[in-house]
Enzyme design. Sequence first.
Site, mmCIF file in Angstrom:
data_model
loop_
_atom_site.group_PDB
_atom_site.id
_atom_site.type_symbol
_atom_site.label_atom_id
_atom_site.label_comp_id
_atom_site.label_asym_id
_atom_site.label_seq_id
_atom_site.Cartn_x
_atom_site.Cartn_y
_atom_site.Cartn_z
ATOM 1 N N ALA A 1 -106.519 10.063 66.930
ATOM 2 C CA ALA A 1 -107.781 10.629 66.377
ATOM 3 C C ALA A 1 -108.720 9.704 66.160
ATOM 4 O O ALA A 1 -108.605 8.599 66.388
ATOM 5 C CB ALA A 1 -107.487 11.111 65.256
ATOM 6 N N GLN B 1 -110.152 8.773 63.850
ATOM 7 C CA GLN B 1 -110.051 7.848 62.882
ATOM 8 C C GLN B 1 -108.628 7.342 62.724
ATOM 9 O O GLN B 1 -107.913 6.984 61.921
ATOM 10 C CB GLN B 1 -110.216 8.688 61.440
ATOM 11 C CG GLN B 1 -111.527 8.755 61.185
ATOM 12 C CD GLN B 1 -112.540 7.337 61.004
ATOM 13 O OE1 GLN B 1 -111.681 6.199 60.955
ATOM 14 N NE2 GLN B 1 -113.675 7.415 60.849
ATOM 15 N N SER B 2 -107.889 7.020 63.820
ATOM 16 C CA SER B 2 -106.380 6.752 64.113
ATOM 17 C C SER B 2 -106.064 5.277 63.490
ATOM 18 O O SER B 2 -106.979 4.281 64.074
ATOM 19 C CB SER B 2 -106.067 6.775 65.421
ATOM 20 O OG SER B 2 -104.846 6.055 65.810
ATOM 21 N N ASN B 3 -105.317 4.974 62.636
ATOM 22 C CA ASN B 3 -104.819 3.621 62.071
ATOM 23 C C ASN B 3 -104.359 3.049 63.309
ATOM 24 O O ASN B 3 -104.254 1.839 63.444
ATOM 25 C CB ASN B 3 -103.809 3.926 60.922
ATOM 26 C CG ASN B 3 -104.679 4.514 59.798
ATOM 27 O OD1 ASN B 3 -105.492 4.325 59.486
ATOM 28 N ND2 ASN B 3 -103.894 5.563 59.245
ATOM 29 N N ALA C 1 -104.587 3.219 66.541
ATOM 30 C CA ALA C 1 -105.670 2.951 67.456
ATOM 31 C C ALA C 1 -106.107 1.534 67.178
ATOM 32 O O ALA C 1 -106.279 0.493 67.810
ATOM 33 C CB ALA C 1 -106.476 3.752 67.719
#
Length: 349
Positions: free
Chosen positions: A81, A83-85, A87
């Site tokens: 997403a 807000q992916s941690n 990524a």
Amino acid sequence: MKTSEDILKLLSAKPKTALGFFPTPFYRLDNMSDELGVDLYIKRDDFTGMSLFGGNKIRKLEYLLGDAKKQGAEYIFTYGATQSNHAMQTVEACCRCGLKPVLYLTAVVEPDENDIRGNLLLDKIFGAEIHIISINEGETEAEADARSRKMAEEQIKRMEAEGKKCYNVPMGGSSHVGAAGFLGGFAEMSQQADRRGLDVEYIFHSCGSGGTLAGLCAGKKAMGSKAKIISVSAMGHESDFASHCAKIGNDALKWIGLDPILSSEDMNIDENYYCPGYEQPSKGGTEAIKMLAKSEGLLVDPVYSGKALAGLIDHVRTGKVPQGSTVVFWHTGGATALFAEHEILGDII
Ligand SMILES: *Cc1c(COP(=O)(O)O)cnc(C)c1O
């Protein structure tokens, strides 16, 4: 039966990039233990490093990027997403290793171009190549994810035709190579618990793409531990999710040279705490964030670790976890979501 030393020795033969600070701290939460009536310990995988904003993905990335470097990759593609941690942690790890991160991010919550926040802000500071995929009208999140993977595959094909080497890290880093990091994580925690003479009865952790669960459960079974691992979902999963995770765990065991012994019955996936949905705040999660903050001065997040802690608290309050039990809360990180879009955090203050 394998010992923690056996597991760590087998893992040490695998290509790895040292990224984090291990072992992560493991200690008793005295105030929360008093409040809940259980002997509560915390495993601080929010503290893996590398930057202030670590989390559970660093354990996976040590093996994933080790594998990528061994294959001579220059570009690392991954997904999540906006807000992916995962990524964000991939991007920081790539910076450290001199690799070039390319992100395909699904806008589960549409970012405001004039007020970029949380992990997306960090991705930009770290200088990642970012492709944001908006969810089309009538399209599900899963369909948008599939579309973004397809677009990435096309880019990889184009780049490889130009002679550039690309490495694909699946969403959440949850391949068997990534999950191997959590075979090591389980062994690491077992050594810490042994040193304290603890007999861990329950482990609660947040579950998303399943690599953490796969590695922990495989490690537990290989070592014959009796701890009950409760994997609290941060999102809804397909009905074959447990068998999918069993396969990842078994492939991780095989990868380090052990027999595949995991089956879907070895898992306890609790889907009761993620509603109303992924990246949507819950009452229990909000309460858990505030409770841990006020009693221990520690932060969990609204998307993952807060909902997992809400699950732990509820299991204790309803007696599913008996009073006096020895319980570990595996903190997977994610506190950057406290600084994400308001829709993600909700009305916490
Ligand atoms: C990714 C993530 C999880 C879930 O881990 P999986 O291995 O994807 O199941 C849990 N907590 C946080 C904070 C995460 O970023």
